[in-house]
Design a protein around this motif. Structure first.
Motif, PDB file in Angstrom:
ATOM      1  N   ILE A  90     -41.787 108.459  -3.096  1.00 42.73           N
ATOM      2  CA  ILE A  90     -40.393 108.002  -2.989  1.00 42.73           C
ATOM      3  C   ILE A  90     -39.667 108.192  -4.307  1.00 42.73           C
ATOM      4  CG2 ILE A  90     -38.941 105.965  -2.678  1.00 42.73           C
ATOM      5  CD1 ILE A  90     -41.019 105.038  -0.574  1.00 42.73           C
ATOM      6  N   GLU A  91     -40.313 107.863  -5.414  1.00 43.11           N
ATOM      7  CA  GLU A  91     -39.679 108.061  -6.713  1.00 43.11           C
ATOM      8  C   GLU A  91     -39.407 109.541  -6.968  1.00 43.11           C
ATOM      9  OE1 GLU A  91     -42.317 105.870  -9.294  1.00 43.11           O
ATOM     10  OE2 GLU A  91     -41.100 104.046  -9.074  1.00 43.11           O
ATOM     11  N   PHE A  92     -40.296 110.407  -6.493  1.00 43.68           N
ATOM     12  CA  PHE A  92     -40.085 111.844  -6.619  1.00 43.68           C
ATOM     13  C   PHE A  92     -38.895 112.278  -5.765  1.00 43.68           C
ATOM     14  CE2 PHE A  92     -41.368 116.331  -5.622  1.00 43.68           C
ATOM     15  CZ  PHE A  92     -41.155 116.832  -6.887  1.00 43.68           C
ATOM     16  N   ALA A  93     -38.776 111.723  -4.557  1.00 47.06           N
ATOM     17  CA  ALA A  93     -37.629 112.041  -3.695  1.00 47.06           C
ATOM     18  C   ALA A  93     -36.326 111.606  -4.359  1.00 47.06           C
ATOM     19  CB  ALA A  93     -37.790 111.379  -2.331  1.00 47.06           C
ATOM     20  N   LEU A  94     -36.322 110.420  -4.946  1.00 48.86           N
ATOM     21  CA  LEU A  94     -35.119 109.940  -5.638  1.00 48.86           C
ATOM     22  C   LEU A  94     -34.774 110.842  -6.828  1.00 48.86           C
ATOM     23  CD1 LEU A  94     -35.788 106.105  -5.484  1.00 48.86           C
ATOM     24  CD2 LEU A  94     -33.893 107.329  -4.376  1.00 48.86           C
ATOM     25  N   ALA A  95     -35.781 111.287  -7.544  1.00 47.46           N
ATOM     26  CA  ALA A  95     -35.551 112.193  -8.679  1.00 47.46           C
ATOM     27  C   ALA A  95     -34.976 113.526  -8.191  1.00 47.46           C
ATOM     28  CB  ALA A  95     -36.850 112.422  -9.454  1.00 47.46           C
ATOM     29  N   ALA A 130     -25.974 108.390   0.335  1.00 50.94           N
ATOM     30  CA  ALA A 130     -25.975 106.995  -0.131  1.00 50.94           C
ATOM     31  C   ALA A 130     -26.878 106.134   0.744  1.00 50.94           C
ATOM     32  CB  ALA A 130     -24.555 106.439  -0.135  1.00 50.94           C
ATOM     33  N   GLU A 131     -26.833 106.345   2.057  1.00 47.65           N
ATOM     34  CA  GLU A 131     -27.689 105.592   2.973  1.00 47.65           C
ATOM     35  C   GLU A 131     -29.164 105.928   2.733  1.00 47.65           C
ATOM     36  OE1 GLU A 131     -28.564 105.323   7.770  1.00 47.65           O
ATOM     37  OE2 GLU A 131     -26.597 106.001   7.102  1.00 47.65           O
ATOM     38  N   LEU A 132     -29.448 107.193   2.534  1.00 57.43           N
ATOM     39  CA  LEU A 132     -30.815 107.638   2.254  1.00 57.43           C
ATOM     40  C   LEU A 132     -31.314 107.012   0.958  1.00 57.43           C
ATOM     41  CD1 LEU A 132     -33.062 109.683   3.145  1.00 57.43           C
ATOM     42  CD2 LEU A 132     -31.963 111.296   1.604  1.00 57.43           C
ATOM     43  N   ARG A 133     -30.497 107.043  -0.081  1.00 55.89           N
ATOM     44  CA  ARG A 133     -30.873 106.461  -1.370  1.00 55.89           C
ATOM     45  C   ARG A 133     -31.136 104.964  -1.221  1.00 55.89           C
ATOM     46  NH1 ARG A 133     -30.894 107.346  -6.514  1.00 55.89           N
ATOM     47  NH2 ARG A 133     -29.900 109.358  -6.462  1.00 55.89           N
ATOM     48  N   THR A 134     -30.276 104.265  -0.491  1.00 57.95           N
ATOM     49  CA  THR A 134     -30.447 102.821  -0.282  1.00 57.95           C
ATOM     50  C   THR A 134     -31.764 102.543   0.443  1.00 57.95           C
ATOM     51  OG1 THR A 134     -28.069 102.484  -0.219  1.00 57.95           O
ATOM     52  CG2 THR A 134     -29.422 100.775   0.781  1.00 57.95           C
ATOM     53  N   GLU A 135     -32.046 103.328   1.458  1.00 59.27           N
ATOM     54  CA  GLU A 135     -33.304 103.174   2.209  1.00 59.27           C
ATOM     55  C   GLU A 135     -34.516 103.408   1.302  1.00 59.27           C
ATOM     56  OE1 GLU A 135     -35.689 105.734   5.588  1.00 59.27           O
ATOM     57  OE2 GLU A 135     -33.506 105.612   5.768  1.00 59.27           O
ATOM     58  N   LEU A 136     -34.471 104.454   0.503  1.00 59.74           N
ATOM     59  CA  LEU A 136     -35.583 104.764  -0.395  1.00 59.74           C
ATOM     60  C   LEU A 136     -35.750 103.687  -1.462  1.00 59.74           C
ATOM     61  CD1 LEU A 136     -35.092 108.618  -0.788  1.00 59.74           C
ATOM     62  CD2 LEU A 136     -36.955 107.465   0.415  1.00 59.74           C
ATOM     63  N   GLU A 137     -34.653 103.234  -2.039  1.00 59.64           N
ATOM     64  CA  GLU A 137     -34.741 102.195  -3.068  1.00 59.64           C
ATOM     65  C   GLU A 137     -35.259 100.882  -2.494  1.00 59.64           C
ATOM     66  OE1 GLU A 137     -30.772 102.376  -4.671  1.00 59.64           O
ATOM     67  OE2 GLU A 137     -31.343 103.913  -6.143  1.00 59.64           O
ATOM     68  N   MET A 187     -39.409 107.813 -14.052  1.00 55.06           N
ATOM     69  CA  MET A 187     -38.097 107.986 -13.510  1.00 55.06           C
ATOM     70  C   MET A 187     -37.106 107.154 -14.309  1.00 55.06           C
ATOM     71  SD  MET A 187     -36.911 107.527  -9.621  1.00 55.06           S
ATOM     72  CE  MET A 187     -35.719 106.240  -9.546  1.00 55.06           C
ATOM     73  N   LYS A 188     -35.937 107.700 -14.543  1.00 57.39           N
ATOM     74  CA  LYS A 188     -34.920 106.993 -15.289  1.00 57.39           C
ATOM     75  C   LYS A 188     -34.353 105.859 -14.451  1.00 57.39           C
ATOM     76  CE  LYS A 188     -33.336 111.033 -17.763  1.00 57.39           C
ATOM     77  NZ  LYS A 188     -32.209 111.921 -17.989  1.00 57.39           N
ATOM     78  N   THR A 189     -33.972 104.794 -15.113  1.00 59.59           N
ATOM     79  CA  THR A 189     -33.305 103.709 -14.413  1.00 59.59           C
ATOM     80  C   THR A 189     -31.806 103.863 -14.586  1.00 59.59           C
ATOM     81  OG1 THR A 189     -33.368 102.273 -16.332  1.00 59.59           O
ATOM     82  CG2 THR A 189     -35.242 102.136 -14.817  1.00 59.59           C
ATOM     83  N   ASN A 190     -31.055 103.177 -13.751  1.00 57.65           N
ATOM     84  CA  ASN A 190     -29.596 103.276 -13.831  1.00 57.65           C
ATOM     85  C   ASN A 190     -29.074 102.842 -15.184  1.00 57.65           C
ATOM     86  OD1 ASN A 190     -29.188 104.319 -11.300  1.00 57.65           O
ATOM     87  ND2 ASN A 190     -29.132 102.309 -10.327  1.00 57.65           N
ATOM     88  N   GLU A 191     -29.764 101.897 -15.835  1.00 60.28           N
ATOM     89  CA  GLU A 191     -29.311 101.417 -17.132  1.00 60.28           C
ATOM     90  C   GLU A 191     -29.383 102.508 -18.197  1.00 60.28           C
ATOM     91  OE1 GLU A 191     -30.470  98.493 -14.438  1.00 60.28           O
ATOM     92  OE2 GLU A 191     -31.931  99.716 -15.475  1.00 60.28           O
ATOM     93  N   ASN A 192     -30.307 103.458 -18.048  1.00 62.93           N
ATOM     94  CA  ASN A 192     -30.512 104.494 -19.057  1.00 62.93           C
ATOM     95  C   ASN A 192     -29.682 105.745 -18.799  1.00 62.93           C
ATOM     96  OD1 ASN A 192     -32.389 102.841 -20.251  1.00 62.93           O
ATOM     97  ND2 ASN A 192     -34.109 103.762 -19.171  1.00 62.93           N
ATOM     98  N   ARG A 193     -28.974 105.800 -17.680  1.00 63.02           N
ATOM     99  CA  ARG A 193     -28.215 107.002 -17.351  1.00 63.02           C
ATOM    100  C   ARG A 193     -26.830 106.949 -17.967  1.00 63.02           C
ATOM    101  NH1 ARG A 193     -30.270 106.529 -11.613  1.00 63.02           N
ATOM    102  NH2 ARG A 193     -31.967 107.996 -11.583  1.00 63.02           N
ATOM    103  N   ARG A 248     -39.453 111.511   2.425  1.00 65.00           N
ATOM    104  CA  ARG A 248     -40.327 111.891   1.307  1.00 65.00           C
ATOM    105  C   ARG A 248     -40.818 113.335   1.411  1.00 65.00           C
ATOM    106  NH1 ARG A 248     -42.672 107.361   3.459  1.00 65.00           N
ATOM    107  NH2 ARG A 248     -44.562 108.512   3.855  1.00 65.00           N
ATOM    108  N   ALA A 249     -40.428 114.043   2.457  1.00 63.25           N
ATOM    109  CA  ALA A 249     -40.912 115.409   2.683  1.00 63.25           C
ATOM    110  C   ALA A 249     -40.546 116.322   1.515  1.00 63.25           C
ATOM    111  CB  ALA A 249     -40.349 115.972   3.978  1.00 63.25           C
ATOM    112  N   THR A 250     -41.514 117.139   1.115  1.00 61.06           N
ATOM    113  CA  THR A 250     -41.273 118.116   0.048  1.00 61.06           C
ATOM    114  C   THR A 250     -41.501 119.544   0.538  1.00 61.06           C
ATOM    115  OG1 THR A 250     -43.544 117.918  -0.736  1.00 61.06           O
ATOM    116  CG2 THR A 250     -41.893 116.511  -1.801  1.00 61.06           C
ATOM    117  N   LEU A 251     -41.979 119.670   1.784  1.00 61.15           N
ATOM    118  CA  LEU A 251     -42.247 120.988   2.358  1.00 61.15           C
ATOM    119  C   LEU A 251     -41.502 121.132   3.679  1.00 61.15           C
ATOM    120  CD1 LEU A 251     -46.136 121.158   1.881  1.00 61.15           C
ATOM    121  CD2 LEU A 251     -44.396 122.215   0.437  1.00 61.15           C
TER     122      LEU A 251
END
Length: 151
Positions: free
Chosen positions: A105-110, A39-46, A1-7, A137-140
């Motif tokens: 979680i990393e897949f959800a963030l991606a 944003a709240e979801l992303r913060t929770e996942l991170e 997964m890419k980091t914020n520094e690489n985006r 994290r649900a994908t289905l």
């Protein structure tokens, strides 16, 4: 997964017009995602990513200690060796479960980053905002998950 520094600014989360909160799929009758909810979801996942990385690090240190100190040399009876083996197995299980959750979680963030968050991997329909808020994290979707579990 890419980091914020690489985006680049164009690929940073929430910056692309194609991947605004409103573009995430929802079921009919559900309110669209808001930028604040994403944003709240992303913060929770991170936050969970950091917690899991710490849990994995702790489990790996415990495992290393058990392998180092848990040899079946002189002075250890069979019960001690068995107990140490059980502890190692438990710590390996904890570490593996944490790694699996971390990958999910990393897949959800991606998926949030690429705009496919909320889309069922099996049927392509919306997973449902309520389901994702309860289990990010649900994908289905529920229907596809039920079919998967019946197999």
């Amino acid at each position: 997964m890419k980091t914020n520094e690489n985006r680049t600014p164009a690929t940073a989360p929430g910056k692309s017009a194609a991947h605004t909160a409103e573009t995430f799929k929802v079921k009919p009758g559900e309110d669209p995602w808001t930028a604040a909810e994403i944003a709240e979801l992303r913060t929770e996942l991170e936050s969970e990513v950091e917690h899991l990385k710490e849990e994995i690090r702790d489990a790996e240190q415990e495992i290393a200690g058990l392998f180092r100190d848990g040899s079946d040399g002189a002075g250890n009876d069979q019960a001690d060796v068995g107990s140490t083996t059980l502890e190692r197995y438990h710590e390996l299980s904890v570490a593996n479960n944490a790694r699996d959750m971390l990958n999910q979680i990393e897949f959800a963030l991606a998926r949030i980053d690429d705009g496919t968050y909320g889309v069922c991997e099996n049927c392509g329909n919306a997973i449902g905002k309520g389901r994702l808020q309860a289990f990010p994290r649900a994908t289905l979707c529920v229907s596809c998950k039920e079919r998967q579990e019946r197999r």
